[in-house]
Design an enzyme around this catalytic site. Structure first.
Site, mmCIF file in Angstrom:
data_model
loop_
_atom_site.group_PDB
_atom_site.id
_atom_site.type_symbol
_atom_site.label_atom_id
_atom_site.label_comp_id
_atom_site.label_asym_id
_atom_site.label_seq_id
_atom_site.Cartn_x
_atom_site.Cartn_y
_atom_site.Cartn_z
ATOM 1 N N SER A 191 0.864 -1.123 0.019
ATOM 2 C CA SER A 191 -0.130 -0.087 0.070
ATOM 3 C C SER A 191 0.519 1.171 0.020
ATOM 4 C CB SER A 191 -0.586 0.419 1.204
ATOM 5 O OG SER A 191 -1.587 1.200 1.239
ATOM 6 N N TYR A 193 -1.638 -0.743 10.790
ATOM 7 C CA TYR A 193 -1.931 -1.081 9.399
ATOM 8 C C TYR A 193 -0.761 -1.614 8.291
ATOM 9 C CZ TYR A 193 -3.616 -1.085 4.058
ATOM 10 O OH TYR A 193 -3.644 -1.618 2.910
ATOM 11 N N LYS A 251 1.834 -4.135 6.902
ATOM 12 C CA LYS A 251 2.520 -4.457 5.230
ATOM 13 C C LYS A 251 3.864 -4.741 5.419
ATOM 14 C CE LYS A 251 -1.932 -4.530 3.165
ATOM 15 N NZ LYS A 251 -1.787 -5.880 2.665
ATOM 16 N N ASN A 271 -14.226 4.934 3.507
ATOM 17 C CA ASN A 271 -13.318 5.428 2.052
ATOM 18 C C ASN A 271 -13.729 6.448 0.854
ATOM 19 O OD1 ASN A 271 -11.630 2.366 2.277
ATOM 20 N ND2 ASN A 271 -10.447 4.141 2.068
ATOM 21 N N LEU A 272 -13.515 7.416 0.264
ATOM 22 C CA LEU A 272 -14.562 8.557 -0.144
ATOM 23 C C LEU A 272 -15.577 7.703 -1.297
ATOM 24 C CD1 LEU A 272 -14.592 12.160 -0.837
ATOM 25 C CD2 LEU A 272 -13.220 11.277 -2.146
ATOM 26 N N ARG A 305 -5.885 12.885 -4.184
ATOM 27 C CA ARG A 305 -5.143 11.571 -3.818
ATOM 28 C C ARG A 305 -4.988 11.015 -5.659
ATOM 29 N NH1 ARG A 305 -4.376 12.661 0.780
ATOM 30 N NH2 ARG A 305 -5.470 11.542 2.695
ATOM 31 N N ASP A 321 -4.495 12.259 8.393
ATOM 32 C CA ASP A 321 -4.426 12.315 6.685
ATOM 33 C C ASP A 321 -2.997 12.950 5.826
ATOM 34 O OD1 ASP A 321 -6.897 10.844 5.874
ATOM 35 O OD2 ASP A 321 -8.458 12.309 5.628
HETATM 36 P P1 NAD Z 1 -10.841 -6.117 0.412
HETATM 37 O O1 NAD Z 1 -11.622 -6.508 2.754
HETATM 38 O O2 NAD Z 1 -12.116 -6.393 -0.044
HETATM 39 O O3 NAD Z 1 -10.485 -7.528 0.400
HETATM 40 C C1 NAD Z 1 -10.095 -8.657 1.495
HETATM 41 C C2 NAD Z 1 -10.415 -10.368 1.400
HETATM 42 O O4 NAD Z 1 -9.562 -11.135 1.725
HETATM 43 C C3 NAD Z 1 -11.507 -9.728 2.131
HETATM 44 O O5 NAD Z 1 -12.491 -10.923 1.216
HETATM 45 C C4 NAD Z 1 -11.360 -10.754 3.404
HETATM 46 O O6 NAD Z 1 -12.150 -11.243 3.348
HETATM 47 C C5 NAD Z 1 -10.292 -11.326 3.050
HETATM 48 N N1 NAD Z 1 -9.296 -12.310 4.089
HETATM 49 C C6 NAD Z 1 -8.911 -11.174 5.166
HETATM 50 N N2 NAD Z 1 -8.290 -11.520 5.961
HETATM 51 C C7 NAD Z 1 -7.737 -13.393 5.607
HETATM 52 C C8 NAD Z 1 -7.703 -14.723 5.839
HETATM 53 N N3 NAD Z 1 -6.716 -14.669 7.535
HETATM 54 N N4 NAD Z 1 -7.788 -15.400 5.951
HETATM 55 C C9 NAD Z 1 -7.886 -15.452 4.371
HETATM 56 N N5 NAD Z 1 -8.908 -14.443 4.154
HETATM 57 C C10 NAD Z 1 -8.733 -13.326 4.572
HETATM 58 O O7 NAD Z 1 -9.695 -5.356 1.084
HETATM 59 P P2 NAD Z 1 -9.551 -5.067 -0.889
HETATM 60 O O8 NAD Z 1 -10.105 -3.262 -0.847
HETATM 61 O O9 NAD Z 1 -9.761 -6.290 -1.669
HETATM 62 O O10 NAD Z 1 -7.801 -4.964 -0.704
HETATM 63 C C11 NAD Z 1 -6.867 -6.116 -1.070
HETATM 64 C C12 NAD Z 1 -5.529 -5.952 -0.786
HETATM 65 O O11 NAD Z 1 -5.083 -4.796 -0.871
HETATM 66 C C13 NAD Z 1 -5.309 -6.036 1.234
HETATM 67 O O12 NAD Z 1 -4.341 -6.366 1.468
HETATM 68 C C14 NAD Z 1 -5.395 -4.777 1.094
HETATM 69 O O13 NAD Z 1 -4.445 -4.105 2.609
HETATM 70 C C15 NAD Z 1 -4.154 -4.272 -0.168
HETATM 71 N N6 NAD Z 1 -4.846 -2.567 -0.211
HETATM 72 C C16 NAD Z 1 -6.230 -2.171 -0.720
HETATM 73 C C17 NAD Z 1 -5.849 -1.170 -0.911
HETATM 74 C C18 NAD Z 1 -7.663 -0.142 -0.631
HETATM 75 O O14 NAD Z 1 -7.862 0.705 -1.149
HETATM 76 N N7 NAD Z 1 -8.852 -1.103 -1.656
HETATM 77 C C19 NAD Z 1 -5.169 -0.058 -0.644
HETATM 78 C C20 NAD Z 1 -3.869 -0.901 -0.377
HETATM 79 C C21 NAD Z 1 -3.526 -2.236 -0.508
HETATM 80 N N1 UFG Z 2 -12.445 11.697 2.392
HETATM 81 C C1 UFG Z 2 -13.853 12.545 2.846
HETATM 82 N N2 UFG Z 2 -14.541 12.191 3.218
HETATM 83 C C2 UFG Z 2 -14.332 10.906 3.721
HETATM 84 C C3 UFG Z 2 -13.778 10.210 3.296
HETATM 85 C C4 UFG Z 2 -12.743 10.444 2.698
HETATM 86 O O1 UFG Z 2 -13.077 13.678 2.905
HETATM 87 O O2 UFG Z 2 -15.929 10.514 3.974
HETATM 88 C C5 UFG Z 2 -11.616 12.599 2.322
HETATM 89 C C6 UFG Z 2 -9.583 11.765 2.700
HETATM 90 O O3 UFG Z 2 -9.728 12.539 3.555
HETATM 91 C C7 UFG Z 2 -9.036 11.793 1.873
HETATM 92 C C8 UFG Z 2 -9.200 11.439 0.533
HETATM 93 O O4 UFG Z 2 -10.721 11.773 0.636
HETATM 94 O O5 UFG Z 2 -8.369 13.705 1.487
HETATM 95 C C9 UFG Z 2 -9.184 10.137 0.393
HETATM 96 O O6 UFG Z 2 -9.459 9.545 1.272
HETATM 97 P P1 UFG Z 2 -9.383 7.870 1.251
HETATM 98 O O7 UFG Z 2 -10.119 7.964 2.551
HETATM 99 O O8 UFG Z 2 -10.659 7.532 -0.100
HETATM 100 O O9 UFG Z 2 -7.852 7.180 1.107
HETATM 101 P P2 UFG Z 2 -6.800 7.607 1.563
HETATM 102 O O10 UFG Z 2 -6.076 8.028 1.107
HETATM 103 O O11 UFG Z 2 -7.262 7.837 2.923
HETATM 104 O O12 UFG Z 2 -6.470 5.945 1.904
HETATM 105 C C10 UFG Z 2 -6.673 4.808 1.477
HETATM 106 C C11 UFG Z 2 -6.509 3.462 2.072
HETATM 107 C C12 UFG Z 2 -5.157 2.918 2.916
HETATM 108 C C13 UFG Z 2 -4.237 2.715 1.696
HETATM 109 C C14 UFG Z 2 -4.342 4.129 0.901
HETATM 110 C C15 UFG Z 2 -3.339 4.672 0.390
HETATM 111 O O13 UFG Z 2 -8.048 3.600 3.071
HETATM 112 O O14 UFG Z 2 -5.662 1.888 3.317
HETATM 113 O O15 UFG Z 2 -5.490 4.729 -0.112
HETATM 114 O O16 UFG Z 2 -2.905 5.226 -0.553
HETATM 115 F F1 UFG Z 2 -3.616 2.139 1.901
#
Ligand code: NAD
Ligand code: UFG
Length: 347
Positions: free
Chosen positions: A132, A156, A160, A207-208, A239, A304
């Site tokens: 991430s 978190y 990672k 998330n936004l 972002r 943030d």
């Molecule tokens: P998500 O929660 O939708 O998907 C993760 C999946 O993993 C879920 O289906 C959950 O049930 C499963 N899971 C969690 N722990 C488990 C375990 N111990 N055993 C088996 N299954 C398990 O999240 P996502 O947005 O699809 O993210 C996928 C990966 O990408 C994650 O590792 C997350 O940290 C990483 N990531 C996500 C974002 C984002 O903004 N979505 C950004 C950066 C990194």
């Molecule tokens: N925001 C709002 N209102 C909301 C939610 C978010 O104004 O209800 C703003 C936040 O302050 C930020 C922007 O929208 O400025 C994006 O926020 P997100 O929560 O959508 O995303 P982040 O960048 O904070 O974090 C996300 C994931 C993290 C990941 C990261 C990677 O939540 O897990 O992106 O860059 F690590």
């Protein structure tokens, strides 16, 4: 065709990536505990990839090492030994990780160690790992490249970094040849254009983008904009939003890049290199979907930062990949999913 294990394949990024892999003809083993997802998504994947639906789902938790061993054994038994892994499974909420750090270390790190042990046991040493952008420390650079300091501010992000370090150790110290790609995602959003699969957060979205969509469908009254005094174009947070299908395709490119390699360890930023503020995104969503998103300007959210944009040059140069969809596509496809499924996979 090769068999791929997709951990967390029922989740947001995992399910969209499964679709790209199925379309390419891969045989998939999906492992998920569904702690943050619904296995209903697999029914949708089946409908979307009628001819190529070669997928076996095994419900379970990565922390259960004997379950993982059974998965690899079963794949071997049916003559489809797992050749590589895309490892999405993990918990992902920054705020939750601050409240429940042990849960995050246990789930993310112990789960990953189990997976790597079993991979070693079955001589499967090719892996794409979901890292991430939140692992980077604060920087004054507009664009964040892979050389920027890694200094996460929450449990978190620490998990990672730790998993990346374990993978690096395996690469450097293991007697066997590991092929490893850590993808550091920026902000994945949107949905598959069919509107059949998309992001389905449990409870109030953190998330936004899903929050905006839920305001549009009137599940939420208005959007709270966290902070309007950042040093950005309009004071709101900036972002790097990447379409989920562009991210899915990056995984395919990453996997196929590794197939050709002997020994490899690489980290790559996966983003678009384009920054968008909260209010800019709101405006594009309104214009694209002809709707109104009421919002209120609020205080900054704890933890943030003002601006996070990827320097994605390395990924563009190394993978045969580039993001193809723009913010209008993101808003159109995200809304298509939301309006077809106002309550996600449940209804
Ligand atoms: P998500 O929660 O939708 O998907 C993760 C999946 O993993 C879920 O289906 C959950 O049930 C499963 N899971 C969690 N722990 C488990 C375990 N111990 N055993 C088996 N299954 C398990 O999240 P996502 O947005 O699809 O993210 C996928 C990966 O990408 C994650 O590792 C997350 O940290 C990483 N990531 C996500 C974002 C984002 O903004 N979505 C950004 C950066 C990194
Ligand atoms: N925001 C709002 N209102 C909301 C939610 C978010 O104004 O209800 C703003 C936040 O302050 C930020 C922007 O929208 O400025 C994006 O926020 P997100 O929560 O959508 O995303 P982040 O960048 O904070 O974090 C996300 C994931 C993290 C990941 C990261 C990677 O939540 O897990 O992106 O860059 F690590």
């Amino acid at each position: 065709m090769k068999s791929i294990l997709v951990t967390g394949g029922c989740g947001f990024i995992g399910s969209h990536t499964c679709l790209s892999l199925l379309e390419k003809g891969y045989y998939l083993f999906v492992v998920d505990s569904c702690v943050n997802s619904s296995d209903q998504v697999l029914r949708k994947l089946k409908n979307l990839s009628i001819i190529n639906f070669k997928l076996k789902y095994l419900k379970g938790d990565l922390r259960d090492i004997s379950f993982l061993r059974r998965v690899f054994e079963e794949a071997k038994k049916c003559n489809k030994p797992i050749s590589s892994v895309i490892h999405f499974a993990g918990l992902k909420s920054i705020s939750e990780s601050i409240r429940y750090p042990l849960e995050y270390w246990d789930n993310n790190v112990i789960g990953s160690i189990n997976l790597f042990k079993i991979m070693e046991e079955f001589s499967c040493r090719t892996i794409v790992f979901s890292s991430s952008a939140c692992i980077y420390g604060l920087t004054n650079q507009t664009f964040i490249n892979e050389e920027c300091e890694v200094k996460p501010t929450n449990p978190y992000g620490q998990t990672k970094v730790t998993i990346e370090k374990i993978l690096k150790d395996l690469f450097v110290n293991s007697l066997s040849e590991w092929k490893i790609l850590c993808l550091r995602y920026f902000n994945p959003v949107g949905a598959h254009h069919s509107g059949e699969i998309g992001e389905d957060p449990i409870g109030v979205p953190n998330n936004l983008f899903p929050y905006i969509s839920q305001v549009a469908i009137k599940r939420r009254k208005e959007l709270d904009v966290f902070g309007s005094d950042w040093k950005t174009i309009d004071g709101t947070g900036v972002r790097d939003y990447i379409h989920i299908m562009d991210l899915a395709e990056a995984h395919l490119a990453a996997l196929e890049y590794l197939f050709d390699k002997k020994k490899n360890f690489l980290v790559l930023n996966i983003g678009t290199g384009i920054g968008t503020s909260v209010l800019e995104l709101v405006k594009i969503f309104e214009k694209t979907n002809n709707c109104k998103i009421p919002y209120k300007l609020k205080m900054r959210r704890t933890g943030d930062v003002g601006s996070v944009i990827a320097d994605n040059k390395k990924a563009l140069a190394i993978l045969n990949w580039s993001p193809k969809r723009n913010l209008e596509d993101i808003c159109k496809d995200g809304w298509n999913w939301q309006k077809n499924n106002p309550y996600g996979f449940q209804k």
